[in-house]
Motif scaffolding. Structure first.
Motif, PDB file in Angstrom:
ATOM      1  N   UNK A  50      -2.182  -4.145   7.941  1.00  0.00           N
ATOM      2  CA  UNK A  50      -1.619  -2.800   7.857  1.00  0.00           C
ATOM      3  C   UNK A  50      -2.099  -1.965   9.034  1.00  0.00           C
ATOM      4  N   UNK A  51      -1.272  -0.999   9.413  1.00  0.00           N
ATOM      5  CA  UNK A  51      -1.647  -0.028  10.440  1.00  0.00           C
ATOM      6  C   UNK A  51      -1.404   1.356   9.842  1.00  0.00           C
ATOM      7  N   UNK A  52      -2.446   2.192   9.846  1.00  0.00           N
ATOM      8  CA  UNK A  52      -2.391   3.497   9.197  1.00  0.00           C
ATOM      9  C   UNK A  52      -2.806   4.602  10.168  1.00  0.00           C
ATOM     10  N   UNK A  53      -2.310   5.796   9.945  1.00  0.00           N
ATOM     11  CA  UNK A  53      -2.819   6.950  10.678  1.00  0.00           C
ATOM     12  C   UNK A  53      -4.073   7.425   9.958  1.00  0.00           C
ATOM     13  N   UNK A  54      -5.174   7.513  10.678  1.00  0.00           N
ATOM     14  CA  UNK A  54      -6.478   7.708  10.040  1.00  0.00           C
ATOM     15  C   UNK A  54      -6.621   9.072   9.387  1.00  0.00           C
ATOM     16  N   UNK A  55      -6.070  10.116   9.992  1.00  0.00           N
ATOM     17  CA  UNK A  55      -6.371  11.462   9.504  1.00  0.00           C
ATOM     18  C   UNK A  55      -5.808  11.744   8.120  1.00  0.00           C
ATOM     19  N   UNK A 104       0.964   5.291   6.230  1.00  0.00           N
ATOM     20  CA  UNK A 104       1.223   3.971   6.798  1.00  0.00           C
ATOM     21  C   UNK A 104       2.212   4.042   7.954  1.00  0.00           C
ATOM     22  N   UNK A 105       1.897   3.351   9.025  1.00  0.00           N
ATOM     23  CA  UNK A 105       2.757   3.308  10.207  1.00  0.00           C
ATOM     24  C   UNK A 105       3.518   1.998  10.306  1.00  0.00           C
ATOM     25  N   UNK A 106       2.845   0.899   9.973  1.00  0.00           N
ATOM     26  CA  UNK A 106       3.491  -0.414   9.986  1.00  0.00           C
ATOM     27  C   UNK A 106       2.668  -1.365   9.120  1.00  0.00           C
ATOM     28  N   UNK A 107       3.256  -2.490   8.770  1.00  0.00           N
ATOM     29  CA  UNK A 107       2.553  -3.443   7.907  1.00  0.00           C
ATOM     30  C   UNK A 107       3.281  -4.775   7.919  1.00  0.00           C
ATOM     31  N   UNK A 108       2.596  -5.786   7.395  1.00  0.00           N
ATOM     32  CA  UNK A 108       3.213  -7.094   7.213  1.00  0.00           C
ATOM     33  C   UNK A 108       4.302  -6.990   6.153  1.00  0.00           C
ATOM     34  N   UNK A 109       5.470  -7.524   6.433  1.00  0.00           N
ATOM     35  CA  UNK A 109       6.563  -7.486   5.454  1.00  0.00           C
ATOM     36  C   UNK A 109       6.847  -8.851   4.838  1.00  0.00           C
ATOM     37  N   UNK A 110       6.431  -9.924   5.501  1.00  0.00           N
ATOM     38  CA  UNK A 110       6.664 -11.266   4.941  1.00  0.00           C
ATOM     39  C   UNK A 110       5.459 -11.669   4.092  1.00  0.00           C
ATOM     40  N   UNK A 140       7.146   4.469  10.039  1.00  0.00           N
ATOM     41  CA  UNK A 140       8.046   4.834  11.143  1.00  0.00           C
ATOM     42  C   UNK A 140       8.103   3.750  12.208  1.00  0.00           C
ATOM     43  N   UNK A 141       7.075   2.913  12.273  1.00  0.00           N
ATOM     44  CA  UNK A 141       7.022   1.868  13.297  1.00  0.00           C
ATOM     45  C   UNK A 141       7.054   0.480  12.651  1.00  0.00           C
ATOM     46  N   UNK A 142       7.890   0.345  11.617  1.00  0.00           N
ATOM     47  CA  UNK A 142       7.935  -0.915  10.881  1.00  0.00           C
ATOM     48  C   UNK A 142       8.394  -2.065  11.762  1.00  0.00           C
ATOM     49  N   UNK A 143       9.125  -1.751  12.857  1.00  0.00           N
ATOM     50  CA  UNK A 143       9.575  -2.829  13.747  1.00  0.00           C
ATOM     51  C   UNK A 143       8.405  -3.541  14.417  1.00  0.00           C
ATOM     52  N   UNK A 144       7.227  -2.902  14.413  1.00  0.00           N
ATOM     53  CA  UNK A 144       6.038  -3.537  14.991  1.00  0.00           C
ATOM     54  C   UNK A 144       5.607  -4.747  14.167  1.00  0.00           C
ATOM     55  N   UNK A 145       6.186  -4.910  12.989  1.00  0.00           N
ATOM     56  CA  UNK A 145       5.889  -6.081  12.159  1.00  0.00           C
ATOM     57  C   UNK A 145       6.143  -7.383  12.907  1.00  0.00           C
ATOM     58  N   UNK A 197      14.915   8.423  -1.436  1.00  0.00           N
ATOM     59  CA  UNK A 197      13.546   7.912  -1.270  1.00  0.00           C
ATOM     60  C   UNK A 197      13.461   7.072  -0.006  1.00  0.00           C
ATOM     61  N   UNK A 198      12.278   7.121   0.610  1.00  0.00           N
ATOM     62  CA  UNK A 198      12.053   6.287   1.779  1.00  0.00           C
ATOM     63  C   UNK A 198      12.083   4.815   1.393  1.00  0.00           C
ATOM     64  N   UNK A 199      12.663   3.948   2.245  1.00  0.00           N
ATOM     65  CA  UNK A 199      12.731   2.531   1.909  1.00  0.00           C
ATOM     66  C   UNK A 199      11.360   1.913   1.747  1.00  0.00           C
ATOM     67  N   UNK A 200      11.265   0.925   0.868  1.00  0.00           N
ATOM     68  CA  UNK A 200       9.991   0.297   0.528  1.00  0.00           C
ATOM     69  C   UNK A 200       9.579  -0.762   1.544  1.00  0.00           C
ATOM     70  N   UNK A 201      10.546  -1.414   2.178  1.00  0.00           N
ATOM     71  CA  UNK A 201      10.306  -2.460   3.174  1.00  0.00           C
ATOM     72  C   UNK A 201       9.512  -3.642   2.624  1.00  0.00           C
ATOM     73  N   UNK A 202       9.412  -3.745   1.309  1.00  0.00           N
ATOM     74  CA  UNK A 202       8.684  -4.858   0.691  1.00  0.00           C
ATOM     75  C   UNK A 202       7.241  -4.935   1.152  1.00  0.00           C
ATOM     76  N   UNK A 203       6.602  -3.800   1.373  1.00  0.00           N
ATOM     77  CA  UNK A 203       5.185  -3.785   1.756  1.00  0.00           C
ATOM     78  C   UNK A 203       4.391  -3.111   0.648  1.00  0.00           C
TER      79      UNK A 203
END
Length: 307
Positions: free
Chosen positions: A6-11, A15-21, A111-116, A301-307
């Protein structure tokens, strides 16, 4: 083996991006470790920049740099130096592709799910360490970890116990995020203003009527006229609430409110406390507020992206 990242904004823990598979979610231990990892991800700002959380059969490693936290869930046998090397590669790739301003101004989760795609390719390489061509970097990182070992945290640091039981074991009902309405259209804004304007007039007339001992100016000494105005004002305030805020039974409540307003409107007209023009204006504004309430949809609702 690396199971999840997972990649998160610390403050704020967004969540910014994550594993989807996610191929290991059927395993209860993996599912619980992943759940605890998500709890930790929202709290990384409370811990040192590099930490290790040991669980039953798994380890969670994370590092924070440039206001972004990178987390990885691994099997307990996976080498910590490989895990932190994996996180370092993700950090380099992520900061290369996205600048700090774009990350800071992001408002939508994932927002950066394509980084998966990058996470997936890097994870594949690190799940076959014999194919890695970064042995020199690994030796340098290993020396750095020995000199500055990551802080070791426990699950109780992440999710404090309550009365001897973890939050995951408590019988609680998850209500999820509250529903929200789509932004108001210009028609809805006009309806809101008109409804509040008429409500204020009715409240004023009602209070004025009840504050005098005789209400001859409203064609009769009965205080019922004043109560009529106050009740209409209260109903219009309720219509305002339905226009602006979400209510579970808002459609049914709106029908009830507009029905009562029509009845009271004709009652006031028959008692000669308002003329025909005032009645028409009131019914138009009330019906418009009702229509805007029915037509204003729930926010998607924002998409879940299976994460």
């Amino acid at each position: 083996m690396i199971l999840y990242a997972m990649i998160m904004r610390a403050r704020d823990g967004m969540p910014l991006s994550a594993t989807t598979d996610c191929n290991h979610d059927a395993n209860k231990n993996v599912k619980e470790s992943k759940r605890l990892m998500k709890v930790l991800a929202r709290k990384t700002s409370r811990f040192p920049d590099r930490c290790n959380l040991k669980l039953n059969g798994h380890n969670i490693y994370f590092s924070t740099t440039g206001g972004v936290s990178y987390l990885v869930l691994c099997e307990s046998s996976y080498l910590s130096v490989l895990a932190f090397s994996f996180l370092n590669e993700l950090a380099k790739e992520f900061t290369t592709r996205y600048d700090e301003r774009k990350i800071s101004e992001s408002r939508r989760p994932y927002s950066f799910i394509e980084f998966d795609n990058i996470i997936h390719k890097t994870r594949q390489r690190y799940n076959k360490p014999q194919t890695l061509s970064t042995k020199v970097n690994l030796s340098q990182l290993s020396a750095d970890i020995k000199a500055n070992p990551p802080a070791v945290i426990t699950s109780e640091d992440v999710e404090p116990m309550q009365n001897g039981y973890g939050k995951a074991n408590l019988s609680t009902v998850s209500v999820g995020p509250s529903a929200k309405l789509e932004p108001m259209s210009w028609c809805t804004v006009i309806s809101v203003i008109s409804t509040l304007f008429l409500a204020s007039i009715d409240m004023y007339r009602g209070i004025s009527a009840l504050s005098v001992s005789s209400i001859e100016e409203y064609d009769g000494p009965s205080p019922v006229h004043g109560l009529l105005f106050l009740f209409e004002g209260a109903l219009q305030c309720f219509q305002f609430y339905l226009l602006v805020y979400y209510s579970r039974y808002r459609l049914l409540e709106s029908w009830a409110a507009v029905g009562m307003m029509w009845l009271l409107g004709f009652a006031g007209w028959s008692w000669a406390v308002r003329d025909t023009l005032q009645l028409v204006v009131r019914l138009v504004v009330t019906s418009a507020a009702h229509g805007c309430t029915l037509l204003r949809p729930l926010a998607k609702k924002a998409p879940n992206y299976n994460v």
